[in-house]
Design a protein around this motif. Sequence first.
Motif, PDB file in Angstrom:
ATOM      1  N   LYS A  70      -2.543   3.169  23.174  1.00 41.76           N
ATOM      2  CA  LYS A  70      -1.914   3.420  21.831  1.00 41.76           C
ATOM      3  C   LYS A  70      -2.875   3.934  20.847  1.00 41.76           C
ATOM      4  O   LYS A  70      -3.954   3.365  20.457  1.00 41.76           O
ATOM      5  N   ILE A  73      -1.578   5.340  14.487  1.00 42.24           N
ATOM      6  CA  ILE A  73      -0.440   6.106  13.968  1.00 42.24           C
ATOM      7  C   ILE A  73      -0.373   5.980  12.356  1.00 42.24           C
ATOM      8  O   ILE A  73      -0.921   5.127  11.646  1.00 42.24           O
ATOM      9  N   THR A  74       0.202   6.869  11.906  1.00 42.77           N
ATOM     10  CA  THR A  74       0.186   7.144  10.234  1.00 42.77           C
ATOM     11  C   THR A  74       1.653   6.091   9.894  1.00 42.77           C
ATOM     12  O   THR A  74       2.889   6.489  10.325  1.00 42.77           O
ATOM     13  N   THR A  75       1.376   5.383   9.008  1.00 45.71           N
ATOM     14  CA  THR A  75       2.482   4.384   8.564  1.00 45.71           C
ATOM     15  C   THR A  75       2.706   5.318   7.087  1.00 45.71           C
ATOM     16  O   THR A  75       2.106   5.282   6.205  1.00 45.71           O
ATOM     17  N   ASN A  85       2.562  -1.815  14.498  1.00 41.52           N
ATOM     18  CA  ASN A  85       1.591  -2.722  15.253  1.00 41.52           C
ATOM     19  C   ASN A  85       1.921  -4.066  15.100  1.00 41.52           C
ATOM     20  O   ASN A  85       2.061  -4.917  16.130  1.00 41.52           O
ATOM     21  N   GLU A 261      -6.146  -0.277  21.981  1.00 41.75           N
ATOM     22  CA  GLU A 261      -6.191   0.972  21.033  1.00 41.75           C
ATOM     23  C   GLU A 261      -7.537   0.913  20.435  1.00 41.75           C
ATOM     24  O   GLU A 261      -8.432  -0.081  20.799  1.00 41.75           O
ATOM     25  N   HIS A 264      -9.676   1.853  14.225  1.00 41.01           N
ATOM     26  CA  HIS A 264      -9.456   2.477  13.010  1.00 41.01           C
ATOM     27  C   HIS A 264      -8.418   3.140  12.969  1.00 41.01           C
ATOM     28  O   HIS A 264      -7.303   3.234  13.819  1.00 41.01           O
ATOM     29  N   SER A 266      -5.587   6.612  11.711  1.00 42.79           N
ATOM     30  CA  SER A 266      -5.025   8.102  12.020  1.00 42.79           C
ATOM     31  C   SER A 266      -5.899   9.214  11.385  1.00 42.79           C
ATOM     32  O   SER A 266      -5.956  10.363  11.806  1.00 42.79           O
ATOM     33  N   ILE A 270      -9.193  14.247   8.413  1.00 43.01           N
ATOM     34  CA  ILE A 270     -10.084  14.949   9.400  1.00 43.01           C
ATOM     35  C   ILE A 270      -9.172  15.576  10.686  1.00 43.01           C
ATOM     36  O   ILE A 270      -9.758  16.223  11.573  1.00 43.01           O
ATOM     37  N   ALA A 276     -13.401  14.193  14.769  1.00 41.43           N
ATOM     38  CA  ALA A 276     -13.051  12.655  15.179  1.00 41.43           C
ATOM     39  C   ALA A 276     -13.963  12.327  16.203  1.00 41.43           C
ATOM     40  O   ALA A 276     -14.264  13.050  17.171  1.00 41.43           O
TER      41      ALA A 276
HETATM   42  P1  NAD Z   1      -8.793   5.189   8.797  1.00 44.56           P
HETATM   43  O1  NAD Z   1      -9.353   4.413   9.594  1.00 44.56           O
HETATM   44  O2  NAD Z   1      -7.520   6.435   9.327  1.00 44.56           O
HETATM   45  O3  NAD Z   1      -9.751   6.368   7.958  1.00 44.56           O
HETATM   46  C1  NAD Z   1     -10.733   5.734   7.135  1.00 44.56           C
HETATM   47  C2  NAD Z   1     -11.966   6.635   7.053  1.00 44.56           C
HETATM   48  O4  NAD Z   1     -12.641   6.769   8.537  1.00 44.56           O
HETATM   49  C3  NAD Z   1     -11.663   8.097   6.966  1.00 44.56           C
HETATM   50  O5  NAD Z   1     -12.671   8.670   6.239  1.00 44.56           O
HETATM   51  C4  NAD Z   1     -11.439   8.756   8.274  1.00 44.56           C
HETATM   52  O6  NAD Z   1     -11.885  10.120   8.183  1.00 44.56           O
HETATM   53  C5  NAD Z   1     -12.627   7.909   9.069  1.00 44.56           C
HETATM   54  N1  NAD Z   1     -12.635   7.751  10.279  1.00 44.56           N
HETATM   55  C6  NAD Z   1     -11.560   6.965  10.929  1.00 44.56           C
HETATM   56  N2  NAD Z   1     -11.490   7.298  12.415  1.00 44.56           N
HETATM   57  C7  NAD Z   1     -12.469   7.860  12.650  1.00 44.56           C
HETATM   58  C8  NAD Z   1     -13.048   8.520  13.748  1.00 44.56           C
HETATM   59  N3  NAD Z   1     -12.480   8.337  14.826  1.00 44.56           N
HETATM   60  N4  NAD Z   1     -13.971   9.549  13.728  1.00 44.56           N
HETATM   61  C9  NAD Z   1     -14.514  10.019  12.595  1.00 44.56           C
HETATM   62  N5  NAD Z   1     -14.101   9.477  11.228  1.00 44.56           N
HETATM   63  C10 NAD Z   1     -13.155   8.637  11.405  1.00 44.56           C
HETATM   64  O7  NAD Z   1      -8.125   4.709   7.550  1.00 44.56           O
HETATM   65  P2  NAD Z   1      -7.098   4.977   6.428  1.00 44.56           P
HETATM   66  O8  NAD Z   1      -7.330   6.215   5.823  1.00 44.56           O
HETATM   67  O9  NAD Z   1      -7.062   3.694   5.566  1.00 44.56           O
HETATM   68  O10 NAD Z   1      -5.625   5.128   7.211  1.00 44.56           O
HETATM   69  C11 NAD Z   1      -4.980   6.193   7.579  1.00 44.56           C
HETATM   70  C12 NAD Z   1      -3.541   5.884   8.426  1.00 44.56           C
HETATM   71  O11 NAD Z   1      -3.737   5.328   9.574  1.00 44.56           O
HETATM   72  C13 NAD Z   1      -2.804   5.167   7.454  1.00 44.56           C
HETATM   73  O12 NAD Z   1      -1.494   5.807   7.522  1.00 44.56           O
HETATM   74  C14 NAD Z   1      -2.792   3.736   8.134  1.00 44.56           C
HETATM   75  O13 NAD Z   1      -1.482   3.192   8.010  1.00 44.56           O
HETATM   76  C15 NAD Z   1      -2.970   4.141   9.589  1.00 44.56           C
HETATM   77  N6  NAD Z   1      -3.679   3.037  10.218  1.00 44.56           N
HETATM   78  C16 NAD Z   1      -3.228   2.951  11.559  1.00 44.56           C
HETATM   79  C17 NAD Z   1      -3.776   1.916  12.630  1.00 44.56           C
HETATM   80  C18 NAD Z   1      -3.136   1.798  14.063  1.00 44.56           C
HETATM   81  O14 NAD Z   1      -2.318   2.643  14.131  1.00 44.56           O
HETATM   82  N7  NAD Z   1      -3.860   1.009  14.590  1.00 44.56           N
HETATM   83  C19 NAD Z   1      -4.883   1.177  12.074  1.00 44.56           C
HETATM   84  C20 NAD Z   1      -5.464   1.398  10.549  1.00 44.56           C
HETATM   85  C21 NAD Z   1      -4.683   2.414  10.168  1.00 44.56           C
END
Ligand code: NAD
Length: 480
Positions: A70, A73-75, A85, A261, A264, A266, A270, A276
């Motif tokens: 997985k 995903i964006t909530t 989750n 999964e 981090h 979604s 970026i 990413a």
């Molecule tokens: P995030 O982890 O998406 O991002 C936080 C920071 O880290 C951002 O600046 C982002 O650009 C950077 N980042 C994250 N992953 C990266 C990668 N692979 N490569 C480079 N930079 C990366 O956290 P957030 O901004 O708090 O959440 C964004 C969305 O993600 C929200 O809708 C949240 O609900 C969701 N979310 C989903 C999961 C999941 O599906 N397991 C987990 C956490 C958050």
Amino acid sequence: MNETPNVTLARGDGIGPEITDAVLNILDSAGARLNFEEIQIGETQFLSGHKSGIAPETWETIRKNPVFLKAPITTPLGGGYKSLNVTIRKSLNLFANVRPSRAYAPYVPCQFENMDLVVIRENEEDLYAGIEHQQTAEVTQVLKLITRPGCERIVRYAFEYARAHGRKHVTCMTKNNIMKHTDGLFSKVFHEIAQEYPDIQNDHQIIDIGAARVAAEPHKFDVIVTLNLYGDIISDIASQVTGSVGLAGSANIGEHVSMFEAVHGSAPDIAGKDLANPSGLLLGATQMLVHLGQQDVAQRIENAWLKTLEDGVHTGDLFGAQSTQRVGCKAFAKAIAERLGEEPKALKPVHYEPKTMVIPKSRPILTPSDKKLEGVDVFIDWNQTGRIPAKLAQELAAAGDEWRLKMITNRGVKVWPEGMPETFCTDHWRCRFLPVRPEVSNGDIVSLLANLHAAGFDVIKTENLYSFAGERAYSLGQGE
Ligand code: NAD
């Protein structure tokens, strides 16, 4: 194990699709034997009216395949959307959350270059059962549920994991000095099951000092097994200490289905820019390969990935003093694929034993328990002027002729008899009644409650006091 198992695949939202493409390319180049079945979950489903982010018919696919890869995903914010989750974890009985945290210094700056630990977190019970109430104007509560079958299963999983992954030591972390019955059960089961694994060392640490040590000397830990809330916190501490939460993968293990999964989210900021880092999802995928018995492929991929880090080929989030080439998501995946078959030289290569791991089953306790009713705690919402415990005791005593009022506590502290005037009292009183006769039944409790109701008391809940096999199975009041 099926030669080419079916894998449910969700490409996710934000950076999800691009990191999924990168990971699928690497899996394919490495010769992973997988048959993907794609589903749609997440933002599109939330916005089309499914509050949990998943259409009811999609469950069928997830339930029939042994593993689920997985992407994040964006909530959507607001609107009462539920965390997908948590829904998946609870619905599918994914009892173990496995989060490895390893240092990749100097390529990712980390103070502890030998750090390599795994947190195994109980994933369904504890304070996350989500049973909360407010029963008086001032007091809220949450129910912490710890079950023996749940403890046995997660602890056994931790030892089996250690065995299958060539790890030597399992540390249990609880707060059993304070929560003697709930955390106490977890640590007791840990010590019982540890006897069955003489080849693995074990110890128990109180969670507060344990968490401090994870932050200050993480290289001294190997496998940590703990309850849901503590595991949530220390796995984040451990990931942070490695220098990048963005590199962590995570597994949610169940008996029939397991989900893999990145840790981090979604990263919508970026998304679609080829910036990413796909490493978190890739390490989730290699955990999946080990779980499926394709250790050879997992090892090839992880070693090629370590070699890529070591060669200084880095995505923007890791770019720094040790970098030689700044690449996007696609080029990073290509660099890994080109290094398949190579091993890192400075970083320690991974080596996975071709062992199939046993997934422990939940075993209900079938023997009848030697349980005896010894009394009852009656919780009362009482807010008379001055909140004077002796006055409450006097009024209560008049209401229960078959019962003797033993004590009253407020927030767990004894306030009658012989309480201290300094103790702050809320409107939430626990009144402990013991029977006058040696044998009592639930019917006697009903009579007591009827008397209290007739006397005008607002009873908000009761907890029965039991002994099991002659041992008291409830806590004393502080100061009792
Ligand atoms: P995030 O982890 O998406 O991002 C936080 C920071 O880290 C951002 O600046 C982002 O650009 C950077 N980042 C994250 N992953 C990266 C990668 N692979 N490569 C480079 N930079 C990366 O956290 P957030 O901004 O708090 O959440 C964004 C969305 O993600 C929200 O809708 C949240 O609900 C969701 N979310 C989903 C999961 C999941 O599906 N397991 C987990 C956490 C958050």
